[in-house]
Write a protein that holds these residues in place. Structure first.
Motif, short mmCIF file in Angstrom:
data_model
loop_
_atom_site.label_atom_id
_atom_site.label_comp_id
_atom_site.label_asym_id
_atom_site.label_seq_id
_atom_site.Cartn_x
_atom_site.Cartn_y
_atom_site.Cartn_z
N SER A 1 4.91 10.21 -6.67
CA SER A 1 6.03 10.23 -7.77
C SER A 1 5.67 10.71 -9.07
O SER A 1 5.97 11.55 -9.78
N SER A 2 4.41 10.13 -9.46
CA SER A 2 3.69 10.24 -10.96
C SER A 2 3.37 11.43 -10.80
O SER A 2 3.39 12.33 -11.87
N VAL B 1 7.37 16.35 -0.10
CA VAL B 1 8.15 15.93 0.96
C VAL B 1 7.19 15.39 2.28
O VAL B 1 7.21 14.53 2.75
N SER B 2 6.35 16.59 2.41
CA SER B 2 5.56 16.31 3.46
C SER B 2 4.53 15.03 3.47
O SER B 2 4.27 14.44 4.28
N ALA B 3 4.14 14.99 2.04
CA ALA B 3 3.18 13.86 1.82
C ALA B 3 4.13 12.46 1.98
O ALA B 3 3.15 11.46 2.36
N TYR B 4 5.06 12.62 1.39
CA TYR B 4 5.93 11.01 1.85
C TYR B 4 6.15 10.97 3.11
O TYR B 4 6.10 9.85 3.60
N GLU C 1 0.84 -1.13 -0.04
CA GLU C 1 -0.05 0.12 -0.09
C GLU C 1 0.88 1.25 0.08
O GLU C 1 0.68 2.28 -0.74
N ALA C 2 1.96 1.28 0.78
CA ALA C 2 2.85 2.31 0.75
C ALA C 2 3.50 2.43 -0.78
O ALA C 2 3.83 3.63 -0.87
N ALA C 3 4.04 1.50 -1.00
CA ALA C 3 4.47 1.48 -2.51
C ALA C 3 3.53 2.00 -3.54
O ALA C 3 4.21 3.05 -4.29
N ALA C 4 2.46 1.74 -3.43
CA ALA C 4 1.34 2.13 -4.46
C ALA C 4 1.11 3.89 -4.28
O ALA C 4 1.18 4.44 -5.11
N LYS C 5 1.08 4.10 -2.83
CA LYS C 5 0.78 5.57 -2.71
C LYS C 5 2.04 6.43 -3.06
O LYS C 5 2.00 7.32 -3.61
N THR C 6 3.37 5.95 -2.79
CA THR C 6 4.54 6.53 -3.11
C THR C 6 4.63 6.83 -4.60
O THR C 6 5.21 7.75 -5.23
N ASN C 7 4.33 5.71 -5.29
CA ASN C 7 4.35 5.60 -6.93
C ASN C 7 3.29 6.84 -7.37
O ASN C 7 3.77 7.39 -8.30
N GLU C 8 2.21 6.64 -6.84
CA GLU C 8 1.14 7.65 -7.34
C GLU C 8 1.55 9.32 -6.92
O GLU C 8 1.58 9.99 -7.95
N LYS D 1 4.18 14.64 -13.23
CA LYS D 1 3.32 15.39 -14.06
C LYS D 1 3.21 16.81 -14.04
O LYS D 1 3.30 17.61 -14.87
N ASP D 2 3.33 17.29 -12.56
CA ASP D 2 3.06 18.64 -12.45
C ASP D 2 4.49 19.31 -12.85
O ASP D 2 4.34 20.54 -13.28
N THR D 3 5.71 18.80 -12.64
CA THR D 3 6.88 19.35 -13.00
C THR D 3 6.68 19.49 -14.54
O THR D 3 7.24 20.78 -14.92
N LEU D 4 6.38 18.38 -15.18
CA LEU D 4 6.40 18.65 -16.71
C LEU D 4 5.48 19.61 -17.27
O LEU D 4 5.75 20.49 -18.15
N ALA D 5 4.39 19.92 -16.63
CA ALA D 5 3.20 20.73 -16.93
C ALA D 5 3.87 22.29 -16.70
O ALA D 5 3.83 23.14 -17.36
#
Length: 149
Positions: A55-56, A98-101, A46-53, A60-64
């Motif tokens: 990071s994604s 970082v706060s979300a992580y 569950e933690a891996a899925a959340k960190t993957n989301e 996306k926000d950085t590219l935008a």
């Protein structure tokens, strides 16, 4: 000399055969361990899925925001302004990410501690029961051995 060895071997054999091994206790311990591993794996996945989301989303926000930086500008100072705005937005977004992580890590830590404390409590109860059972058995064996004399 051989007779002393034989007597000792017989003593050990008799002692081990009179002590009953509880196969059910081994099954229970294995099942408990497997259940704990299952729960721990769920927490990790569950933690891996959340960190993957997360990071994604960050990518996306950085590219935008990069698209604003790469657009053609009329004045040289507009490039500087776009880079400054991008850097400011990135700093803010980085702090949020970082706060979300950290929140994900905190949740994993809390769930792991809860699981381990629960498993420890269960193991302690099982051990107390097993020790009482073994103690009762040893008392019976000792009483039986002393009554034969």
């Amino acid at each position: 000399m051989a007779s002393k060895t034989d007597d000792f071997s017989k003593y050990i054999t008799d002692m081990l055969s009179s002590y009953k091994m509880d196969g059910e206790a081994f099954k229970t311990a294995f099942k408990s361990s497997a259940e704990l591993n299952d729960k721990m794996a769920k927490v990790a996945l569950e933690a891996a899925a959340k960190t993957n989301e997360l990071s994604s989303k960050w990518a996306k926000d950085t590219l935008a925001k990069m698209s604003d930086v790469t657009k053609s500008k009329d004045e040289p100072q507009d490039y500087s302004k776009a880079m400054t705005e991008f850097a400011s937005a990135q700093a803010e977004m980085s702090a949020e990410m970082v706060s979300a992580y950290a929140e994900i890590a905190k949740k994993v830590q809390m769930e792991t501690v809860e699981l381990l404390m629960s498993a420890g409590k269960d193991a302690q109860e099982e051990m107390s029961s097993a020790i009482k059972s073994a103690s009762d058995e040893m008392t019976k064996m000792a009483a039986k051995a002393t009554s034969k004399k």
